[in-house]
Enzyme design. Structure first.
Site, PDB file in Angstrom:
ATOM      1  N   CYS A 131       4.881   2.165   5.141  1.00 32.68           N
ATOM      2  CA  CYS A 131       3.994   2.778   4.148  1.00 32.68           C
ATOM      3  C   CYS A 131       3.087   3.871   4.702  1.00 32.68           C
ATOM      4  O   CYS A 131       2.337   4.486   3.951  1.00 32.68           O
ATOM      5  CB  CYS A 131       3.195   1.688   3.449  1.00 32.68           C
ATOM      6  SG  CYS A 131       4.295   0.434   2.762  1.00 32.68           S
ATOM      7  N   HIS A 145      -6.048   2.919   1.025  1.00 31.31           N
ATOM      8  CA  HIS A 145      -4.660   2.435   0.931  1.00 31.31           C
ATOM      9  C   HIS A 145      -4.623   1.461  -0.249  1.00 31.31           C
ATOM     10  O   HIS A 145      -3.722   1.524  -1.073  1.00 31.31           O
ATOM     11  CB  HIS A 145      -4.235   1.790   2.244  1.00 31.31           C
ATOM     12  CG  HIS A 145      -2.790   1.439   2.288  1.00 31.31           C
ATOM     13  ND1 HIS A 145      -1.801   2.349   2.051  1.00 31.31           N
ATOM     14  CD2 HIS A 145      -2.150   0.255   2.514  1.00 31.31           C
ATOM     15  CE1 HIS A 145      -0.623   1.763   2.138  1.00 31.31           C
ATOM     16  NE2 HIS A 145      -0.802   0.487   2.407  1.00 31.31           N
ATOM     17  N   HIS A 169       2.233   1.001  -5.738  1.00 25.05           N
ATOM     18  CA  HIS A 169       2.342   1.317  -4.314  1.00 25.05           C
ATOM     19  C   HIS A 169       3.694   1.967  -4.086  1.00 25.05           C
ATOM     20  O   HIS A 169       4.737   1.334  -4.238  1.00 25.05           O
ATOM     21  CB  HIS A 169       2.205   0.031  -3.498  1.00 25.05           C
ATOM     22  CG  HIS A 169       2.182   0.260  -2.020  1.00 25.05           C
ATOM     23  ND1 HIS A 169       2.105   1.520  -1.457  1.00 25.05           N
ATOM     24  CD2 HIS A 169       2.211  -0.617  -0.968  1.00 25.05           C
ATOM     25  CE1 HIS A 169       2.093   1.401  -0.145  1.00 25.05           C
ATOM     26  NE2 HIS A 169       2.160   0.129   0.184  1.00 25.05           N
TER      27      HIS A 169
END
Lengths: 265, 454
Positions: free
Chosen positions: B220, B350, B384
């Protein structure tokens, strides 16, 4: 761009480590087919070693070998990992499970599927919190990683561990990507000269394709070079092994070459 | 410049880190001179960082569940319209929401003289990439850069975590029952679809670029790290400009994989909420054209001011409990941009809405910035988007700078009272000069980027 090689790790068919590999790469006599070596990757704790994939063990084995030669603390070193195919053994098991009606997959298998599995395990094994980049560039993955490692060492003024590795995928994926080997190579690069230098490299990126890229004279090693991106490091490793001034040209994608002037230290 | 090295075992550092946090000393009340700030960063929190020359984002764009391009994305953020919907991806039988991009299925990769060359790249991931290239005049800007610098002098550095793995998932369903062999059409397309280099290969082919290229795949943090590598390549002289960004698209591997880890929420994700119970997966593609400021600079242009990269060295899928890796990434980004924590107006988290990510990121942010700096997560809008999360954060950061706007945190109704940093639920209209955006990935891989106007 000037760089120094402080340590090398090597694992491939007939190339059990750098100590043996440098003799073979420096010699004029043809190499012969040899058994595939088994990586020990002893830097990994036993429980992690058990869980890790074969490709992770190959990557960590050569990383460990190069660091030991250089007597460098791995927590001080940035890393660049290059693999074209990543964790194909894990991906095969995942895709097989996803093709079943229940689609039950193990959480451990899932987090081992990431392309940066070896990098993650290197961090766990060493406790290093330095930057780690993992990249792919098909058959030019080693070359892309060499550029990234060189730029990092030059600009961030830090030792960089470059690890390139790929294993032949298991069937049925092998038919999509019939890699030769396995092969794994690690180079510990620094910007400044030091007591453990194995070679000095002067690296430039060129658009001039008028000269052919360097190939291996040895037929077996040349076959390996063309069938595994990590083995594209072989002409550079052979030049270091021979300990004389050599110009190595590595093909980077179809458009550029990396020119490396290799000088002994 | 400090060359901070980790000399002591991490475990020895834990008590000091906890002590730093408990002292509740807001660092933004501390030094405002970057030179002084460097000396305040404890050695065990440093990974070493040299100053960087700002790089201009000449053009940038994004496609996510919020819409196609900057205008639709901005409107959705302003109007607090989420892009999340109940999972309707293929025949996935998981009770969860997804941030799916409309019309990806209708994108056609071919056309023109190079049609055959482009059609072989056909897969959901590259369709999503093309959809993003087509927004906000990005293709034209890339072609102009190609003409200005030469095709060899423009790099393509992208991030992705799963590339076109959906093609392989489909191919496994069509294996030969007798031999187990994959369909022959898949075997020839593998290189152009699932292989990790596929998206950069496609983009450089589509744009006619011939400079350095690669795909960074660190889960990620992938497309955030693409900015860092591109900055180094420009500084090293390997290229004059770079197409950076990333793409990740929905697939069974990530939907079933995150569900197996117990990390997917059955409702739209609620970052930083006291009752948050997991993430919502999404897909996105985003690109930015990075150039040196003397070539591209104009007053008010958005620039990459700094980047910081680190690892946790702790666990494959769980962040370091004290956030030491995240702290190092943020410190390195500040040092590289010669800024102090007080110079950052907004932190794009995040903020995945898992229990551990939001709590540990909060610990790390409080340790570096104290309790005052505005923070929010936009995952409640986009989901996400994994390897594309970094470029999604980068483009939202750019919008904050150009629109004097800060998004809040969507779907969240009550901020977890155990969080110490200033997490906003509501949007704000206010001038923003510098934004830090965090991306953290599996394998304990962290990257923080700082954007500002020049």
């Amino acid at each position: 761009m000037e760089l120094y090689v402080n340590g090398i790790g090597l694992l491939g068919p007939g190339l059990a480590n750098w100590t043996e590999g440098r003799i073979l790469l420096a010699s004029e006599s043809p190499s012969c087919e040899a058994a595939m070596p088994e990586p020990s990757a002893s830097i990994l704790p036993a429980n992690e070693l058990r869980r890790s994939s074969e490709s992770v063990r190959w990557a960590l084995h050569v990383a460990q070998e190069s660091m030991q030669q250089a007597e460098t603390d791995p927590r001080e070193v940035t890393s660049v990992f290059a693999t074209s195919e990543g964790e194909t053994g894990v991906l095969d098991r995942l895709c097989t499970a996803l093709a079943e009606p229940q689609r039950t997959i193990s959480p451990t298998l899932f987090h081992h599927s990431v392309h940066n599995a070896a990098s993650g395990y290197w961090g766990i094994a060493t406790g290093s919190q330095q930057s780690s980049t993992v990249l792919a560039c098909y058959d030019s993955s080693f070359c892309a990683a060499l550029l990234e490692a060189a730029a990092y060492a030059q600009i961030e003024e830090r030792s960089v561990l470059l690890v390139a590795y790929d294993l032949p995928p298991p069937p049925p994926l092998y038919a999509a990507r019939p890699l030769g080997g396995g092969f794994a190579a690690a180079l510990l690069l620094t910007r400044a000269p030091g007591p453990h230098n194995l070679a000095q490299l002067d690296l430039t990126l060129s658009n001039d394709l008028s000269e052919e890229a360097t190939i291996m004279d040895d037929v077996r090693l040349e076959t390996l070079r063309t069938r595994n991106q990590a083995a594209q490091s072989l002409p550079l490793l052979a030049a270091i092994a021979r300990q004389c001034n050599t110009l190595v040209r590595l093909q980077y994608l179809e458009d550029q070459q990396i020119l490396i002037r290799v000088a002994p230290c | 410049m400090p060359q901070g090295l980790v000399h002591e075992p991490i475990a020895k550092d834990l008590p000091r880190l906890v002590e730093n946090r408990r002292s509740n000393q807001a660092i933004d009340d501390g030094p405002h001179d970057p030179q002084d700030y460097q000396h305040t960063v404890p050695q065990h929190q440093q990974v070493g960082a040299r100053l960087m020359t700002p790089l201009i984002l000449t053009r940038y764009t994004i496609v996510s569940a919020l819409g196609k391009g900057l205008t639709e994305t901005y409107q959705a953020l302003r109007n607090r319209r989420s892009g999340l919907r109940p999972c309707d991806f293929e025949d996935v039988g998981i009770t969860t929401y997804i941030g799916r991009v409309d019309d990806v299925e209708d994108v056609f990769l071919g056309g023109g003289a190079t049609s055959a060359e482009l059609e072989r790249f056909d897969c959901r991931n590259n369709r999503l990439a093309l959809l993003a290239l087509q927004q906000d005049g990005f293709i034209q800007a890339a072609i102009e850069a190609r003409e200005r610098y030469g095709a060899h002098r423009v790099a393509v550095i992208l991030g992705s975590s799963t590339s076109g793995i959906l093609e392989t998932e489909h191919a496994y369903n069509r294996r030969n029952p007798a031999t187990g062999a994959l369909p022959s059409a898949y075997l020839t397309s593998h290189r152009y679809t699932h292989n990790m280099f596929s998206s950069a290969h496609f983009v450089r082919t589509y744009l006619g670029l011939r400079g350095p290229a690669m795909v960074i795949s660190t889960a990620c943090s992938s497309s955030a790290k693409a900015f860092a590598t591109a900055a180094r390549f420009i500084e090293a002289g390997f290229c004059d400009a770079a197409v950076v960004g990333g793409v990740d698209s929905l697939c069974l591997t990530i939907l079933y994989g995150f569900a197996s880890l117990g990390l997917t929420s059955c409702a739209p994700c609620r970052p930083c909420d006291v009752n948050r119970n997991g993430l919502t997966l999404g897909e996105s593609a985003g690109f930015a054209l990075l150039e040196k400021s003397e070539e591209a600079g104009r007053p008010g242009a958005v620039a990459l001011l700094g980047y910081g990269e680190s690892c946790d060295g702790y666990h494959m899928s769980h962040p370091h409990p004290e956030g030491t890796g995240a702290i190092k990434a943020m410190h390195a980004a500040l040092l590289r941009s010669a800024l102090t924590p007080g110079d950052i107006d907004y932190i794009h988290l995040h903020g995945t809405a898992t229990k551990s990510n939001d709590s540990i990121e909060d610990t790390a942010i409080h340790s570096v910035f104290g309790p005052s700096t505005l923070c929010s997560s936009t995952k409640g809008w986009t989901g996400h988007t994994l390897g594309a999360a970094g470029v999604t954060g980068a483009v939202i950061a750019a919008m904050c700078l150009t629109h004097s706007f800060v998004p809040g945190t969507l779907n969240t109704t009550r901020i977890d009272p155990s969080l110490c940093s200033h997490v906003m639920m509501e949007n704000r209209e206010q001038q923003v000069r510098r934004v830090l955006s965090n991306s953290f990935g599996f394998g304990g891989n962290n990257c923080s980027l700082i954007f500002g106007t020049v």
